[in-house]
Design an enzyme around this catalytic site. Structure first.
Site, mmCIF file in Angstrom:
data_model
loop_
_atom_site.group_PDB
_atom_site.id
_atom_site.type_symbol
_atom_site.label_atom_id
_atom_site.label_comp_id
_atom_site.label_asym_id
_atom_site.label_seq_id
_atom_site.Cartn_x
_atom_site.Cartn_y
_atom_site.Cartn_z
ATOM 1 N N ASP A 111 0.650 -1.278 0.369
ATOM 2 C CA ASP A 111 0.175 -0.308 0.054
ATOM 3 C C ASP A 111 0.759 1.483 0.039
ATOM 4 O O ASP A 111 1.393 1.155 0.830
ATOM 5 C CB ASP A 111 -0.659 -0.116 0.907
ATOM 6 C CG ASP A 111 -2.397 0.710 0.978
ATOM 7 O OD1 ASP A 111 -2.174 1.359 0.599
ATOM 8 O OD2 ASP A 111 -2.981 -0.119 1.059
ATOM 9 N N ASP A 219 -2.919 5.087 -2.329
ATOM 10 C CA ASP A 219 -4.067 5.197 -2.211
ATOM 11 C C ASP A 219 -4.278 6.981 -2.487
ATOM 12 O O ASP A 219 -3.799 7.701 -2.521
ATOM 13 C CB ASP A 219 -3.829 5.538 -0.563
ATOM 14 C CG ASP A 219 -4.933 5.865 1.013
ATOM 15 O OD1 ASP A 219 -5.345 4.904 0.873
ATOM 16 O OD2 ASP A 219 -5.111 6.647 1.370
ATOM 17 N N GLU A 278 -6.242 3.604 -6.246
ATOM 18 C CA GLU A 278 -7.634 3.992 -5.678
ATOM 19 C C GLU A 278 -7.977 5.224 -5.893
ATOM 20 O O GLU A 278 -7.420 6.472 -6.013
ATOM 21 C CB GLU A 278 -6.938 3.826 -4.105
ATOM 22 C CG GLU A 278 -8.604 3.997 -3.251
ATOM 23 C CD GLU A 278 -9.101 4.453 -1.981
ATOM 24 O OE1 GLU A 278 -9.599 4.191 -1.212
ATOM 25 O OE2 GLU A 278 -8.257 4.603 -2.081
ATOM 26 N N HIS A 351 -11.138 -2.083 3.057
ATOM 27 C CA HIS A 351 -11.419 -2.033 4.110
ATOM 28 C C HIS A 351 -12.005 -1.745 4.921
ATOM 29 O O HIS A 351 -12.028 -0.704 5.860
ATOM 30 C CB HIS A 351 -9.859 -2.231 4.639
ATOM 31 C CG HIS A 351 -8.682 -1.050 4.122
ATOM 32 N ND1 HIS A 351 -8.928 -0.932 2.848
ATOM 33 C CD2 HIS A 351 -8.196 -0.116 5.030
ATOM 34 C CE1 HIS A 351 -8.068 0.695 2.549
ATOM 35 N NE2 HIS A 351 -7.609 0.952 3.287
ATOM 36 N N ASP A 352 -12.788 -0.175 3.753
ATOM 37 C CA ASP A 352 -13.087 0.758 3.506
ATOM 38 C C ASP A 352 -14.355 0.733 3.310
ATOM 39 O O ASP A 352 -15.531 1.598 3.925
ATOM 40 C CB ASP A 352 -13.001 1.835 2.802
ATOM 41 C CG ASP A 352 -11.310 2.492 3.114
ATOM 42 O OD1 ASP A 352 -11.184 2.216 4.457
ATOM 43 O OD2 ASP A 352 -11.091 2.951 2.075
HETATM 44 O O1 TEU Z 1 -9.711 6.153 1.503
HETATM 45 C C1 TEU Z 1 -10.465 7.177 0.216
HETATM 46 C C2 TEU Z 1 -11.441 6.528 0.588
HETATM 47 O O2 TEU Z 1 -12.218 8.066 0.127
HETATM 48 C C3 TEU Z 1 -12.808 5.984 1.276
HETATM 49 O O3 TEU Z 1 -12.449 4.856 0.892
HETATM 50 C C4 TEU Z 1 -12.294 6.418 2.823
HETATM 51 O O4 TEU Z 1 -12.154 5.045 3.403
HETATM 52 C C5 TEU Z 1 -13.745 6.904 3.766
HETATM 53 O O5 TEU Z 1 -14.646 5.550 3.630
HETATM 54 C C6 TEU Z 1 -14.272 8.154 2.746
HETATM 55 O O6 TEU Z 1 -15.811 8.101 3.365
HETATM 56 C C7 TEU Z 1 -7.878 5.330 2.088
HETATM 57 C C8 TEU Z 1 -8.351 3.870 2.734
HETATM 58 O O7 TEU Z 1 -8.314 3.186 2.257
HETATM 59 C C9 TEU Z 1 -8.169 4.247 3.935
HETATM 60 O O8 TEU Z 1 -8.133 3.440 4.387
HETATM 61 C C10 TEU Z 1 -8.034 5.771 4.590
HETATM 62 O O9 TEU Z 1 -8.516 5.763 5.037
HETATM 63 C C11 TEU Z 1 -7.994 7.055 3.370
HETATM 64 O O10 TEU Z 1 -7.355 6.681 2.081
HETATM 65 C C12 TEU Z 1 -7.392 7.847 3.924
HETATM 66 O O11 TEU Z 1 -5.464 7.457 3.716
#
Ligand code: TEU
Ligand code: CA
Length: 577
Positions: A111, A219, A278, A351-352
């Site tokens: 990552d 990310d 992402e 994970h989100d």
């Molecule tokens: O996520 C970015 C993102 O835009 C979303 O998925 C966010 O986690 C949130 O749910 C929006 O409502 C990435 C990572 O995957 C996430 O875990 C991190 O918290 C974020 O970036 C910051 O690094």
């Protein structure tokens, strides 16, 4: 040690990158396997599970951040890019993991979190030390809005709202200036306009490449180029913040930066690494540019359209029911949109996101059928599929009933805002968290039915899902008719059947409200994929020429001609000979 070819020959002439026929497995290390009983998953725990991943058949492990971090956002806030956080282990453990994966013919993708660092990173500490610091410009520092005093409400340099609630600006009392943070205030945004920042990032990436890693998941990489004028965003009804997104997403230099990164880090070694960006909010038109091989930017991107369809006007905390027809229309649009020029990444979970079987399927009566139907719908598409840990055993949302059980900063910040400024009742907010919180994806991996679920002998950092007694690896691995064995078959199918990798996608019955049906076609063969995305039996008319075709995979043990039962999935094959 098995040698792995970076590229392999397809047909007679074309060289093709290895990742096109690969399946990726995402490990969220903190929740995967804890080897020392401190309640937090670690590298040693993952090393011990390499054989499990090999048995599942995946080709690539994408490892969520393991770098040194104060863990404000579970490692997405990095304080040292070249150190392993002691919570997870050591660099020696990391090297061992890499070696073990490579020895099994698997690859490791790291990552890469470089839109921001932790506020505890040496770069930010130096940047904060003085307005004259040579690294001051590494982050986005701005004076208060003209006419306002520092700290006063409205003095923030722009009206943007953070992804994690509140303003995107934090005041530094010492200098009287604000710094930008699109995420938490402990995640200051790096200023990619600065050449030294970019050079430092590329240098760090080369360091990992030299160590042997096989690529990067990047990310929020579409956020690294911002409009340097930082204009205010449009205000929408009911929100105290303006929408900064158009000004900080896919900014004027995004393609330049990605091409530069590609040159600086991967130059001379095309096709060896996997890069996946992402990109929340990315459009199909943009994604075609980012993933067009000729432009040398990224191999693929994570788009967010299909995981935003159940968001209401006020976003993710305002969920609304999702008709399956909207889901299938969106997926088909992306298949068509990137089919010729680019490449899709395929995912339901990470994970989100809340767990797919709870969100798009039915985690009650039709748990098995819907978990496997969703898997079929996704894995037979054109693109590279991603499996998030636990998805392969049908793990579900946890739905904690107390706010004290939640750990995620996004969830906790929102809860505070909801019961505070927004004046909502905790009783109305809790069910929303139960269906949408990121913590649904973060409960520990369920290896066994034991109290610690085989995840840890200690107290897990976040509560286990009580359904571990029923849903766990031990109950499924090697057990015919399990979700695990079904995933294994889907992965094997992609490796064995070139039609799954290369076939053209065509959606059938676009108007049907619940049946997701499509074909995948090459000169040699054709697949017909039939998935019922609903809990009722649906009749259908077999498309011409498909009667009596070979059955490739199905999630019911018998098949009835012209009928799909609740969440039934069926894949047929015919050859053009
Ligand atoms: O996520 C970015 C993102 O835009 C979303 O998925 C966010 O986690 C949130 O749910 C929006 O409502 C990435 C990572 O995957 C996430 O875990 C991190 O918290 C974020 O970036 C910051 O690094
Ligand atoms: Ca541990």
């Amino acid at each position: 040690m098995t040698t792995i070819d970076p590229v392999h020959l397809v047909g007679e002439t074309a060289l093709e990158p290895w990742w096109r026929s690969a399946v990726v497995y995402q490990v969220y290390p903190r929740s995967f396997a804890d080897s020392n009983g401190d309640g937090i998953g670690d590298l040693r725990g993952l090393i011990d599970r390499v054989d499990y991943l090999h048995e599942l058949g995946v080709d690539i492990v994408w490892l969520s951040p393991i770098y040194a971090s104060p863990h404000d956002d579970n490692g997405y806030d990095i304080s040292d890019y070249r150190a392993i956080d002691p919570t997870f282990g050591t660099l020696e453990d990391f090297d061992e993991l890499l070696h073990r994966l490579h020895a099994r013919g698997m690859r490791l993708v790291m990552d890469l979190v470089v839109n921001h660092t932790s506020d505890e990173h040496a770069w930010f500490r130096e940047s904060t030390s003085s307005v004259d610091s040579p690294q001051r410009d590494w982050y986005w520092w701005r004076p208060p809005r003209p006419g306002f005093r520092a700290g006063e409400l409205g003095a923030e340099p722009t009206n943007w709202g953070s992804f994690f609630s509140g303003s995107t600006w934090q005041l530094d009392e010492k200098s009287g200036e604000y710094y930008l943070h699109l995420f938490s205030k402990k995640q200051p945004d790096l200023n990619w306009e600065n050449t030294d920042v970019r050079a430092a990032v590329y240098d760090m990436m080369r360091w990992w490449v030299d160590r042997g890693v096989d690529g990067f998941r990047m990310d929020v990489i579409n956020l690294i180029s911002k409009d340097p004028a930082l204009p205010d965003g449009e205000l929408s009804a009911g929100s105290s913040y303006g929408d900064g997104f158009p000004h900080y997403s896919a900014g004027p230099r995004i393609h330049e930066f990605l091409q530069e990164m590609n040159r600086e880090v991967f130059a001379g070694r095309p096709g060896v690494y996997l890069t996946v960006g992402e990109m929340p909010g990315v459009t199909i038109e943009q994604a075609r540019l980012f993933t067009n091989p000729e432009r040398k930017e990224l191999d693929m991107v994570f788009q967010f359209e299909h995981v935003g369809l159940d968001h209401g006007p006020r976003g993710k905390w305002d969920p609304r029911p999702l008709p399956p027809s909207a889901l299938k229309a969106s997926l088909a649009r992306w298949q068509d949109g990137l089919g010729e020029v680019g490449w899709n990444s395929l995912y339901w979970n990470n994970h989100d996101q809340p767990r797919a079987v709870s969100r798009f399927g039915d985690d009650g009566e039709h748990w098995f059928e819907s978990a496997t139907a969703l898997a079929t719908a996704l894995h037979l598409q054109k693109g590279t599929p991603y499996i998030y840990q636990g998805e392969e055993i049908g793990m579900t949302n946890v739905a904690f009933d107390s706010i004290d059980d939640y750990r995620d900063i996004e969830t906790l910040n929102y809860f505070t805002e909801a019961v505070g400024e927004l004046g909502l009742d905790a009783d109305e907010v809790m069910p929303v968290l139960a269906s949408t919180s990121r913590d649904n994806a973060r409960t520990p991996m369920q290896w066994t039915a034991e109290p610690g679920a085989g995840f840890s002998t200690g107290t897990p950092w976040i509560g286990l899902n009580p359904n571990r007694e029923r849903i766990n690896v031990l109950a499924q691995r090697g057990v015919p008719g399990s979700v695990f064995e079904y995933y294994k078959s889907l992965i094997a199918l992609r490796h064995e059947d070139a039609t799954v990798v290369h076939g053209e996608f065509e959606l059938l019955w676009p108007e049907h409200p619940t049946l997701f049906a499509y074909t995948r076609t090459t000169a040699a063969a054709e697949l017909l994929v039939l998935v019922n995305l609903g809990g009722a039996t649906e009749a259908f008319e077999t498309p011409p020429g498909w009667n009596g075709a070979e059955l490739v995979i199905a999630n019911y043990s018998d098949a009835k001609e012209g009928e799909l039962r609740p969440w039934e999935a069926r894949v047929l094959r015919r050859t053009s000979a």
